[in-house]
Design a protein around this motif. Structure first.
Motif, PDB file in Angstrom:
ATOM      1  N   PRO A 235       0.825  -1.214   0.000  1.00 30.41           N
ATOM      2  CA  PRO A 235       0.000   0.000   0.000  1.00 30.41           C
ATOM      3  C   PRO A 235       0.856   1.258   0.000  1.00 30.41           C
ATOM      4  CG  PRO A 235      -0.015  -1.048   2.162  1.00 30.41           C
ATOM      5  CD  PRO A 235       0.664  -2.001   1.240  1.00 30.41           C
ATOM      6  N   SER A 236       0.405   2.270  -0.701  1.00 33.58           N
ATOM      7  CA  SER A 236       1.152   3.531  -0.784  1.00 33.58           C
ATOM      8  C   SER A 236       0.965   4.330   0.502  1.00 33.58           C
ATOM      9  CB  SER A 236       0.700   4.345  -1.985  1.00 33.58           C
ATOM     10  OG  SER A 236      -0.711   4.515  -1.988  1.00 33.58           O
ATOM     11  N   ALA A 265       5.416  -1.205   2.883  1.00 31.84           N
ATOM     12  CA  ALA A 265       4.664  -0.090   2.292  1.00 31.84           C
ATOM     13  C   ALA A 265       5.415   0.439   1.071  1.00 31.84           C
ATOM     14  CB  ALA A 265       4.487   1.034   3.307  1.00 31.84           C
ATOM     15  N   ASN A 266       4.685   1.096   0.216  1.00 32.80           N
ATOM     16  CA  ASN A 266       5.292   1.848  -0.882  1.00 32.80           C
ATOM     17  C   ASN A 266       5.388   3.291  -0.412  1.00 32.80           C
ATOM     18  OD1 ASN A 266       6.080   3.059  -3.283  1.00 32.80           O
ATOM     19  ND2 ASN A 266       4.012   2.998  -4.172  1.00 32.80           N
ATOM     20  N   TYR A 267       6.515   3.589   0.247  1.00 31.63           N
ATOM     21  CA  TYR A 267       6.706   4.941   0.758  1.00 31.63           C
ATOM     22  C   TYR A 267       6.940   5.874  -0.422  1.00 31.63           C
ATOM     23  CZ  TYR A 267       8.779   8.939   3.158  1.00 31.63           C
ATOM     24  OH  TYR A 267       9.057  10.218   3.597  1.00 31.63           O
ATOM     25  N   LEU A 268       6.036   6.815  -0.622  1.00 32.39           N
ATOM     26  CA  LEU A 268       5.996   7.605  -1.856  1.00 32.39           C
ATOM     27  C   LEU A 268       7.148   8.587  -2.006  1.00 32.39           C
ATOM     28  CD1 LEU A 268       2.137   8.216  -1.973  1.00 32.39           C
ATOM     29  CD2 LEU A 268       3.488   6.700  -3.438  1.00 32.39           C
ATOM     30  N   ASP A 293      -2.764   5.316  -0.007  1.00 31.89           N
ATOM     31  CA  ASP A 293      -3.693   4.430   0.706  1.00 31.89           C
ATOM     32  C   ASP A 293      -3.703   4.711   2.206  1.00 31.89           C
ATOM     33  OD1 ASP A 293      -4.407   2.839  -1.616  1.00 31.89           O
ATOM     34  OD2 ASP A 293      -2.379   2.006  -1.498  1.00 31.89           O
ATOM     35  N   PHE A 294      -2.524   4.984   2.757  1.00 35.44           N
ATOM     36  CA  PHE A 294      -2.389   5.250   4.195  1.00 35.44           C
ATOM     37  C   PHE A 294      -1.748   6.617   4.413  1.00 35.44           C
ATOM     38  CE2 PHE A 294      -2.834   0.676   4.351  1.00 35.44           C
ATOM     39  CZ  PHE A 294      -3.435   0.414   5.572  1.00 35.44           C
ATOM     40  N   TRP A 295      -2.092   7.191   5.574  1.00 33.47           N
ATOM     41  CA  TRP A 295      -1.494   8.468   5.977  1.00 33.47           C
ATOM     42  C   TRP A 295      -1.172   8.366   7.460  1.00 33.47           C
ATOM     43  CZ3 TRP A 295      -4.350  13.824   5.058  1.00 33.47           C
ATOM     44  CH2 TRP A 295      -3.488  14.874   5.441  1.00 33.47           C
ATOM     45  N   GLN A 325     -11.298   8.390   2.923  1.00 28.39           N
ATOM     46  CA  GLN A 325     -11.619   7.005   3.256  1.00 28.39           C
ATOM     47  C   GLN A 325     -11.335   6.675   4.721  1.00 28.39           C
ATOM     48  OE1 GLN A 325      -9.739   4.354   0.438  1.00 28.39           O
ATOM     49  NE2 GLN A 325     -10.963   5.112  -1.267  1.00 28.39           N
ATOM     50  N   HIS A 326     -11.028   7.692   5.497  1.00 26.64           N
ATOM     51  CA  HIS A 326     -10.740   7.517   6.925  1.00 26.64           C
ATOM     52  C   HIS A 326      -9.684   6.426   7.157  1.00 26.64           C
ATOM     53  CE1 HIS A 326     -14.127   9.791   9.160  1.00 26.64           C
ATOM     54  NE2 HIS A 326     -13.780  10.415   8.050  1.00 26.64           N
ATOM     55  N   ASN A 327      -8.563   6.610   6.508  1.00 25.37           N
ATOM     56  CA  ASN A 327      -7.450   5.671   6.653  1.00 25.37           C
ATOM     57  C   ASN A 327      -6.194   6.404   7.134  1.00 25.37           C
ATOM     58  OD1 ASN A 327      -6.896   2.951   6.619  1.00 25.37           O
ATOM     59  ND2 ASN A 327      -6.055   2.963   4.545  1.00 25.37           N
ATOM     60  N   ILE A 328      -6.407   7.272   8.140  1.00 21.13           N
ATOM     61  CA  ILE A 328      -5.320   8.019   8.758  1.00 21.13           C
ATOM     62  C   ILE A 328      -5.085   7.456  10.157  1.00 21.13           C
ATOM     63  CG2 ILE A 328      -4.506  10.274   9.541  1.00 21.13           C
ATOM     64  CD1 ILE A 328      -6.304  11.577   7.488  1.00 21.13           C
ATOM     65  N   TYR A 329      -3.812   7.243  10.482  1.00 20.69           N
ATOM     66  CA  TYR A 329      -3.431   6.772  11.809  1.00 20.69           C
ATOM     67  C   TYR A 329      -2.468   7.794  12.416  1.00 20.69           C
ATOM     68  CZ  TYR A 329      -5.555   2.309  10.654  1.00 20.69           C
ATOM     69  OH  TYR A 329      -6.459   1.333  10.325  1.00 20.69           O
ATOM     70  N   ALA A 330      -2.655   8.061  13.710  1.00 27.39           N
ATOM     71  CA  ALA A 330      -1.881   9.121  14.358  1.00 27.39           C
ATOM     72  C   ALA A 330      -1.205   8.621  15.632  1.00 27.39           C
ATOM     73  CB  ALA A 330      -2.778  10.312  14.681  1.00 27.39           C
TER      74      ALA A 330
END
Length: 374
Positions: A235-236, A265-268, A293-295, A325-330
């Motif tokens: 995932p990016s 991960a595919n670190y952009l 895909d992820f943040w 898409q609510h795919n943020i993790y903090a």
């Protein structure tokens, strides 16, 4: 007569042996201590001393600093390299400028050998905070402008200064206290940075403990990377947020950039050929990572971050796919020991990241640092 001659010969032999034993050791007898991952650190040992050489992170053909680690009563060796600083070990009254290294010394059971610290507001561990409050650890103030008079008054025997900190080193040198450059931050691999624990172990007389900890870190990290090495789906990933007019992201040759890739991960921004952080414009970030895909976001605040607060801080964040898409993790670094633990325990962070990107590989793992944004 024979007894007198025998006694004289014995005395002469004893004097010769004593003279040879106390002669300064020459550097030709040294041997290199193998380091498998660290690229900025070289350790060379002899019978009575160790030479630690730290390369300039920005030009590895140059030497940033060289140290001769000597026990208290050992005579310095002959022909030391130019500008080598003698450090008497084990350190007993160290001043530590970074909470990262303070946490490591706590793990090495060397806190009693620390006289004081800087930037106490960043120390999460309650036991360490209690030592500060009870004045068993002196508060030297901020790491950028520490209290020099207090450093001298408390008779600190070394200053452990992170190369990340832009402190006025000429002013520090006026104290006469040796400065130990902690350049581990600019290693290009997670295990490379973690391997610096061997250097800190030598400084505080905890070499065996440091070696043992590193072996455990290495074994777990390598085991985890083997699990994701053959995965085809990656995932990016976008990381961090805008700070003022720029957006800082880890370079592709930084320890964080390497961990993201190792986690599958595919670190952009892995294409950025830097070992530290890189400042980019919002436009550059958006063009490259709007469909990530992820943040992942690290922040330090007494109030938890939410999608609402994130959008209120900068409305254009809502245009990113991960936001929609609510795919943020903090990770709230005021509540989680992220900075204290992960530099020398990258395997713990790697577990978290693999759980996020490939949860099927670690079904029983509970997230340690990151949590879903609400």
């Amino acid at each position: 007569m024979k007894a007198i001659v025998a006694s004289s010969l014995l005395l002469l032999f004893s004097l010769l042996f004593s003279t040879c034993h106390n002669k300064p050791e020459v550097l030709s007898t040294r041997r290199e201590i193998p380091l498998q991952y660290a690229t900025l650190l070289q350790l060379t040992a002899a019978d009575s001393f160790t030479i630690a050489t730290i390369k300039d992170p920005y030009d590895t053909t140059k030497i940033l600093q060289s140290y001769c680690l000597l026990e208290k009563d050992v005579t310095p060796p002959k022909a030391l390299p130019k500008a080598t600083t003698i450090i008497r070990i084990p350190l007993q009254r160290a001043a530590v400028f970074s909470s990262v290294h303070l946490a490591l010394l706590q793990e090495l059971h060397a806190i009693r050998q620390v006289r004081g610290v800087c930037d106490t507001q960043f120390i999460i561990d309650q036991n360490l905070q209690a030592l500060i409050q009870h004045r068993r650890l002196t508060n030297y103030g901020g790491s950028l402008r520490p209290n020099l008079e207090l450093l001298v008054a408390t008779r600190a025997d070394a200053l452990l200064v992170s190369s990340l900190v832009d402190v006025d080193r000429p002013e520090l040198r006026k104290t006469g206290i040796p400065i130990i450059e902690c350049a581990d931050y600019l290693e290009t691999s997670a295990l490379g940075r973690a391997e610096w624990i061997k250097f800190f172990g030598l400084l505080f007389g905890k070499g065996q403990a440091a070696d043992s900890i590193f072996r455990q870190v290495e074994d777990r990290y390598q085991s985890l990377t083997r699990q994701v090495r053959t995965l085809r789906q990656r995932p990016s990933l976008l990381v961090e947020t805008k700070q003022g007019g720029v957006w800082y992201v880890p370079g592709g040759k930084s320890t964080m950039g390497e961990i993201y890739q190792s986690a599958g991960a595919n670190y952009l921004f892995s294409y950025l050929n830097k070992s530290g952080s890189v400042a980019l414009s919002f436009e550059t970030i958006y063009k490259k990572a709007r469909n990530a895909d992820f943040w992942l976001i690290k922040y330090g605040d007494t109030t938890s971050l939410s999608y609402q607060r994130l959008k209120a801080s900068y409305t254009h964040y809502s245009a990113f796919k991960a936001f929609r898409q609510h795919n943020i993790y903090a990770c709230n670094t005021l509540q989680k020991s992220f900075y204290e633990e992960t530099p020398f325990h990258p395997e713990r962070l790697l577990e978290d990241l693999i759980k996020l990107f490939h949860p099927q590989l670690l079904p029983d793992h509970q997230l340690r640092y990151f949590e879903p944004l609400q």
